[in-house]
Scaffold this motif. Structure first.
Motif, PDB file in Angstrom:
ATOM      1  N   GLY A  32     -41.826  -8.046  25.879  1.00  0.00           N
ATOM      2  CA  GLY A  32     -41.053  -9.268  25.659  1.00  0.00           C
ATOM      3  C   GLY A  32     -40.392  -9.349  24.299  1.00  0.00           C
ATOM      4  N   HIS A  33     -40.593  -8.345  23.453  1.00  0.00           N
ATOM      5  CA  HIS A  33     -40.036  -8.349  22.102  1.00  0.00           C
ATOM      6  C   HIS A  33     -38.959  -7.276  21.976  1.00  0.00           C
ATOM      7  N   ASP A  34     -37.756  -7.701  21.611  1.00  0.00           N
ATOM      8  CA  ASP A  34     -36.629  -6.775  21.531  1.00  0.00           C
ATOM      9  C   ASP A  34     -35.694  -7.216  20.413  1.00  0.00           C
ATOM     10  N   LEU A  35     -35.462  -6.329  19.472  1.00  0.00           N
ATOM     11  CA  LEU A  35     -34.615  -6.630  18.320  1.00  0.00           C
ATOM     12  C   LEU A  35     -33.124  -6.463  18.609  1.00  0.00           C
ATOM     13  N   LEU A  36     -32.793  -5.597  19.540  1.00  0.00           N
ATOM     14  CA  LEU A  36     -31.383  -5.250  19.750  1.00  0.00           C
ATOM     15  C   LEU A  36     -30.502  -6.448  20.101  1.00  0.00           C
ATOM     16  N   PRO A  37     -30.944  -7.407  20.935  1.00  0.00           N
ATOM     17  CA  PRO A  37     -30.084  -8.561  21.216  1.00  0.00           C
ATOM     18  C   PRO A  37     -29.810  -9.439  19.992  1.00  0.00           C
ATOM     19  N   LEU A  38     -30.660  -9.317  18.952  1.00  0.00           N
ATOM     20  CA  LEU A  38     -30.490 -10.118  17.735  1.00  0.00           C
ATOM     21  C   LEU A  38     -29.701  -9.391  16.655  1.00  0.00           C
ATOM     22  N   ALA A  39     -29.440  -8.102  16.849  1.00  0.00           N
ATOM     23  CA  ALA A  39     -28.823  -7.285  15.795  1.00  0.00           C
ATOM     24  C   ALA A  39     -27.477  -7.848  15.358  1.00  0.00           C
ATOM     25  N   GLY A  40     -26.722  -8.408  16.280  1.00  0.00           N
ATOM     26  CA  GLY A  40     -25.415  -8.966  15.941  1.00  0.00           C
ATOM     27  C   GLY A  40     -25.476 -10.146  14.998  1.00  0.00           C
ATOM     28  N   LYS A  41     -26.633 -10.786  14.881  1.00  0.00           N
ATOM     29  CA  LYS A  41     -26.793 -11.924  13.969  1.00  0.00           C
ATOM     30  C   LYS A  41     -27.077 -11.485  12.538  1.00  0.00           C
ATOM     31  N   LEU A  42     -27.322 -10.213  12.346  1.00  0.00           N
ATOM     32  CA  LEU A  42     -27.647  -9.711  11.006  1.00  0.00           C
ATOM     33  C   LEU A  42     -26.347  -9.390  10.278  1.00  0.00           C
ATOM     34  N   SER A  43     -25.744 -10.408   9.697  1.00  0.00           N
ATOM     35  CA  SER A  43     -24.429 -10.261   9.053  1.00  0.00           C
ATOM     36  C   SER A  43     -24.519  -9.644   7.661  1.00  0.00           C
ATOM     37  N   MET A  44     -25.718  -9.586   7.107  1.00  0.00           N
ATOM     38  CA  MET A  44     -25.916  -8.997   5.776  1.00  0.00           C
ATOM     39  C   MET A  44     -26.017  -7.482   5.899  1.00  0.00           C
ATOM     40  N   PRO A  45     -25.804  -6.733   4.779  1.00  0.00           N
ATOM     41  CA  PRO A  45     -25.956  -5.279   4.854  1.00  0.00           C
ATOM     42  C   PRO A  45     -27.393  -4.865   5.192  1.00  0.00           C
ATOM     43  N   VAL A  46     -27.492  -3.925   6.115  1.00  0.00           N
ATOM     44  CA  VAL A  46     -28.797  -3.422   6.548  1.00  0.00           C
ATOM     45  C   VAL A  46     -28.768  -1.897   6.475  1.00  0.00           C
ATOM     46  N   ALA A  47     -29.741  -1.317   5.792  1.00  0.00           N
ATOM     47  CA  ALA A  47     -29.899   0.137   5.746  1.00  0.00           C
ATOM     48  C   ALA A  47     -31.091   0.516   6.614  1.00  0.00           C
ATOM     49  N   VAL A  48     -30.921   1.579   7.405  1.00  0.00           N
ATOM     50  CA  VAL A  48     -31.974   2.032   8.317  1.00  0.00           C
ATOM     51  C   VAL A  48     -32.344   3.469   7.957  1.00  0.00           C
ATOM     52  N   ILE A  49     -33.648   3.708   7.810  1.00  0.00           N
ATOM     53  CA  ILE A  49     -34.173   5.032   7.457  1.00  0.00           C
ATOM     54  C   ILE A  49     -35.280   5.384   8.443  1.00  0.00           C
ATOM     55  N   VAL A  50     -35.323   6.643   8.850  1.00  0.00           N
ATOM     56  CA  VAL A  50     -36.397   7.093   9.737  1.00  0.00           C
ATOM     57  C   VAL A  50     -36.646   8.577   9.496  1.00  0.00           C
ATOM     58  N   GLY A  51     -37.888   9.003   9.702  1.00  0.00           N
ATOM     59  CA  GLY A  51     -38.225  10.417   9.564  1.00  0.00           C
ATOM     60  C   GLY A  51     -37.813  11.206  10.796  1.00  0.00           C
ATOM     61  N   ALA A  52     -37.337  12.415  10.590  1.00  0.00           N
ATOM     62  CA  ALA A  52     -36.884  13.246  11.704  1.00  0.00           C
ATOM     63  C   ALA A  52     -38.014  13.566  12.677  1.00  0.00           C
ATOM     64  N   GLU A  53     -39.255  13.614  12.181  1.00  0.00           N
ATOM     65  CA  GLU A  53     -40.401  13.963  13.017  1.00  0.00           C
ATOM     66  C   GLU A  53     -41.199  12.734  13.428  1.00  0.00           C
ATOM     67  N   ASP A  54     -40.629  11.550  13.298  1.00  0.00           N
ATOM     68  CA  ASP A  54     -41.326  10.307  13.625  1.00  0.00           C
ATOM     69  C   ASP A  54     -41.494  10.201  15.137  1.00  0.00           C
ATOM     70  N   THR A  55     -42.730  10.169  15.605  1.00  0.00           N
ATOM     71  CA  THR A  55     -42.994  10.008  17.035  1.00  0.00           C
ATOM     72  C   THR A  55     -43.408   8.585  17.390  1.00  0.00           C
ATOM     73  N   VAL A  56     -43.598   7.732  16.385  1.00  0.00           N
ATOM     74  CA  VAL A  56     -43.965   6.333  16.618  1.00  0.00           C
ATOM     75  C   VAL A  56     -42.707   5.496  16.821  1.00  0.00           C
ATOM     76  N   THR A  57     -41.751   5.652  15.911  1.00  0.00           N
ATOM     77  CA  THR A  57     -40.442   4.995  16.033  1.00  0.00           C
ATOM     78  C   THR A  57     -39.393   6.102  15.913  1.00  0.00           C
ATOM     79  N   PRO A  58     -39.097   6.786  17.000  1.00  0.00           N
ATOM     80  CA  PRO A  58     -38.249   7.976  16.958  1.00  0.00           C
ATOM     81  C   PRO A  58     -36.839   7.708  16.436  1.00  0.00           C
TER      82      PRO A  58
END
Length: 199
Positions: free
Chosen positions: A126-152
């Motif tokens: 029941g929890h999903d961030l993607l429908p709310l992404a358009g409301k994030l009008s401020m700058p957002v930086a996203v970082i992830v590890g190439a070998e991340d298996t938890v949040t790929p």
């Protein structure tokens, strides 16, 4: 430029809190202060131990994993102008994606999840961030590890592509879910530079 940021909550550890009333009180108090700041524009002082930083243009929210999810959810409902940027490291994009990542690692991982969080299979979808992404009008930086298996990286890319003001999307080579080591440190520093440059 990092001296523009005053860190007001350096560490909110992932830990069981039921047996420690002092910790419960501190976390509830923190949540109330963040709510007053972001939803009512009331600047309040913080004490204690990267959840929230303050700069002249507003709050800079930083979070890792579920903390990144929480930072984005908070910002999506915040009063205008109170959040100046978000740094999302290894962000959880949705409960369904988190379950799918566990499933991909094998049945033992799903069994461990059921033991750790008994209601996860029912509540998390029941929890999903993607429908709310358009409301994030401020700058957002996203970082992830190439070998991340938890949040790929593929999940993090979906979030990055849905953001109106992406301040950078970086996949850190050879790194896993937890942001540790010089490669992550350099990547986070670059991301903060980009966010601050937008301000």
């Amino acid at each position: 430029p990092h001296d523009q940021i005053k860190v007001v909550r350096r560490h909110v550890p992932n830990r069981p809190i039921a047996d420690n009333p002092r910790v419960v009180h501190q976390d509830v108090e923190l949540a109330e202060r963040v709510d007053r700041l972001l939803h009512h524009g009331v600047r309040v002082g913080f004490e204690g131990d990267v959840l929230l930083g303050w700069r002249s243009g507003g709050a800079l929210l930083c979070g890792h994993s579920m903390g990144a999810y929480a930072a984005c959810r908070l910002a999506a409902g915040a009063a205008p102008g109170t959040v100046s940027g978000i740094l999302a490291v290894s962000p959880v994009v949705s409960g369904s994606a988190l379950i799918a990542a566990r499933r991909a690692t094998g049945p033992e991982a799903l069994a461990a999840l059921a033991a750790e969080v008994p209601g996860a299979m029912v509540e998390w979808p029941g929890h999903d961030l993607l429908p709310l992404a358009g409301k994030l009008s401020m700058p957002v930086a996203v970082i992830v590890g190439a070998e991340d298996t938890v949040t790929p990286p593929g999940d993090a890319r979906l979030l990055a592509e849905a953001l109106p003001d992406l301040a950078g999307f970086e996949i850190v080579p050879g790194e896993h879910h937890c942001p540790a080591g010089p490669a992550y440190e350099d990547t986070i520093a670059r991301a903060l530079d980009r966010i601050l440059a937008r301000g």
